[in-house]
Scaffold this motif. Structure first.
Motif, mmCIF file in Angstrom:
data_model
loop_
_atom_site.group_PDB
_atom_site.id
_atom_site.type_symbol
_atom_site.label_atom_id
_atom_site.label_comp_id
_atom_site.label_asym_id
_atom_site.label_seq_id
_atom_site.Cartn_x
_atom_site.Cartn_y
_atom_site.Cartn_z
ATOM 1 N N TRP A 175 2.322 -2.249 -11.865
ATOM 2 C CA TRP A 175 1.858 -0.935 -11.414
ATOM 3 C C TRP A 175 3.055 -0.339 -10.681
ATOM 4 O O TRP A 175 3.237 -0.553 -9.489
ATOM 5 C CB TRP A 175 0.664 -1.058 -10.463
ATOM 6 C CG TRP A 175 -0.584 -1.649 -11.034
ATOM 7 C CD1 TRP A 175 -1.113 -2.862 -10.750
ATOM 8 C CD2 TRP A 175 -1.491 -1.019 -11.948
ATOM 9 N NE1 TRP A 175 -2.287 -3.056 -11.431
ATOM 10 C CE2 TRP A 175 -2.544 -1.928 -12.182
ATOM 11 C CE3 TRP A 175 -1.515 0.225 -12.589
ATOM 12 C CZ2 TRP A 175 -3.612 -1.632 -13.044
ATOM 13 C CZ3 TRP A 175 -2.562 0.510 -13.442
ATOM 14 C CH2 TRP A 175 -3.597 -0.405 -13.662
ATOM 15 N N ARG B 86 -1.885 -2.159 -4.277
ATOM 16 C CA ARG B 86 -1.556 -3.064 -5.373
ATOM 17 C C ARG B 86 -1.262 -4.434 -4.780
ATOM 18 O O ARG B 86 -0.854 -4.541 -3.616
ATOM 19 C CB ARG B 86 -0.367 -2.553 -6.201
ATOM 20 C CG ARG B 86 0.972 -2.534 -5.475
ATOM 21 C CD ARG B 86 2.111 -2.095 -6.385
ATOM 22 N NE ARG B 86 3.412 -2.179 -5.726
ATOM 23 C CZ ARG B 86 4.588 -1.996 -6.317
ATOM 24 N NH1 ARG B 86 4.641 -1.684 -7.607
ATOM 25 N NH2 ARG B 86 5.716 -2.107 -5.641
ATOM 26 N N CYS C 26 2.314 4.456 -8.266
ATOM 27 C CA CYS C 26 1.475 4.340 -7.072
ATOM 28 C C CYS C 26 1.688 5.531 -6.140
ATOM 29 O O CYS C 26 0.725 6.089 -5.585
ATOM 30 C CB CYS C 26 1.780 3.037 -6.333
ATOM 31 S SG CYS C 26 1.363 1.545 -7.257
ATOM 32 N N VAL D 22 -3.455 3.957 -2.031
ATOM 33 C CA VAL D 22 -3.270 3.095 -3.197
ATOM 34 C C VAL D 22 -2.892 1.681 -2.756
ATOM 35 O O VAL D 22 -2.003 1.494 -1.924
ATOM 36 C CB VAL D 22 -2.198 3.673 -4.139
ATOM 37 C CG1 VAL D 22 -2.007 2.768 -5.355
ATOM 38 C CG2 VAL D 22 -2.590 5.082 -4.578
ATOM 39 N N THR E 210 0.829 -1.199 0.000
ATOM 40 C CA THR E 210 0.000 0.000 0.000
ATOM 41 C C THR E 210 0.866 1.254 0.000
ATOM 42 O O THR E 210 2.029 1.232 0.424
ATOM 43 C CB THR E 210 -0.945 0.032 1.211
ATOM 44 O OG1 THR E 210 -0.166 0.070 2.416
ATOM 45 C CG2 THR E 210 -1.850 -1.197 1.232
ATOM 46 N N LEU F 31 -5.625 -1.323 -7.421
ATOM 47 C CA LEU F 31 -5.054 -1.577 -8.735
ATOM 48 C C LEU F 31 -4.982 -3.088 -8.975
ATOM 49 O O LEU F 31 -4.350 -3.807 -8.192
ATOM 50 C CB LEU F 31 -3.656 -0.969 -8.830
ATOM 51 C CG LEU F 31 -3.543 0.531 -8.528
ATOM 52 C CD1 LEU F 31 -2.077 0.965 -8.567
ATOM 53 C CD2 LEU F 31 -4.366 1.347 -9.506
#
Length: 299
Positions: free
Chosen positions: A48, A65, A53, A63, A26, A37
């Protein structure tokens, strides 16, 4: 129940979902609106890029991922025998949100993961604030096939035990998917691929299993998506030419299309100055924070 089992030294987390472990990372403040994402076939969360990010997070976003099954540090299955179906990958996305105690998120899905976004948007609309589809498609009949010569530019699959050959294969594949974009950076791509291969539990599974799984579930229609939606598509995408993005925009009520000039199937760094502000505007608008932006590229 989804829980974080332990933290890795580099800031990544392992999340336990029943008998599956997913690696998650994160960026930003958990109190801010969450952006999840989700990447496509054979792509770990590294695609990503961390810099991307962080740039999104600086727009007051939290964010997230993660590595899908059979990529990166997440659970892998024997090559050619994925122990899951497509709806399981959608449930994984929800499990990641649960583990991080995120009730609702702005969901951003790329390429094959557009199907995950479809499942989330139609079957779990209460968990989705907005949707963004990058380099994806409705998959309907009549859309143009990959560009002429695209398949010829994708090399034959390598011996998974030969790490150097795997790296060369993935780099060459990424170049083919870029559609000869002037923005393709082979040096940066090779560095990313080397990191990705080094951290992957089973590269043979990564290269095969997403293409071998069952795309299960009852028929779903993009027209049933109710969340505010942004479609992002490169005008040089050789795998899913631009009409795929246009069809996706037309299929989802109220959806907008952002065409990335000079981009292929990827999201090249020089165009982040276009993509990130558009994503921040879109997610803010979905929350009612600001009116939609007037960017003429979004139609």
């Amino acid at each position: 129940m989804a829980i974080v089992t332990h933290y890795l030294s580099n800031g990544e987390k392992l999340v336990k979902l029943s008998d599956v472990e997913l690696c998650v990372e994160t960026f930003g403040d958990p109190a801010k609106p969450a952006v999840l994402l989700v990447d496509g076939a054979a792509a770990s969360m590294l695609w990503w890029e961390a810099d991307l990010c962080e740039r999104i997070a600086r727009g007051d976003r939290f964010v997230i991922r993660y590595d899908n099954r059979d990529t990166g540090r997440s659970t892998c299955y024997p090559p050619g025998r994925p122990g899951y179906e497509f709806t399981d990958l959608a449930e994984d996305a929800l499990g990641v949100l649960d583990a991080l105690e995120v009730e609702r998120a702005h969901v951003v899905c790329r390429s094959m993961a557009g199907g995950i976004g479809l499942i989330l948007g139609v079957d779990h609309p209460d968990r989705v604030v907005s949707q963004t589809f990058v380099s994806s498609s409705t998959g309907e009949d009549g859309l143009p096939p990959p560009s002429k010569g695209f398949a010829d530019n994708v090399p034959a699959a390598p011996d998974p035990s030969d790490r150097a050959a795997v790296v060369d294969f993935v780099v060459a594949s990424a170049k083919a998917y870029s559609g000869d974009s002037p923005f393709f950076d082979e040096t940066a791509t090779r560095a990313l691929v080397e990191r990705d291969v080094a951290r992957t539990r089973d590269i043979a599974s990564t290269l095969t299993n997403h293409y071998a799984m069952d795309f299960d579930g009852a028929a779903r229609d993009f027209g049933d998506i109710t969340a505010p939606t942004l479609v992002v598509h490169g005008n040089r995408d050789p795998a899913l030419p631009l009409p795929h993005g246009q069809a996706l925009r037309d299929a989802i009520p109220g959806a907008k299309l952002l065409v990335l000039e000079g981009a292929g199937h990827d999201l090249p760094r020089p165009l982040w100055d276009v993509f990130v502000p558009a994503l921040i505007r879109h997610t803010a608008s979905a929350c009612g924070a600001v009116p939609p932006g007037a960017d003429e590229r979004i139609r």
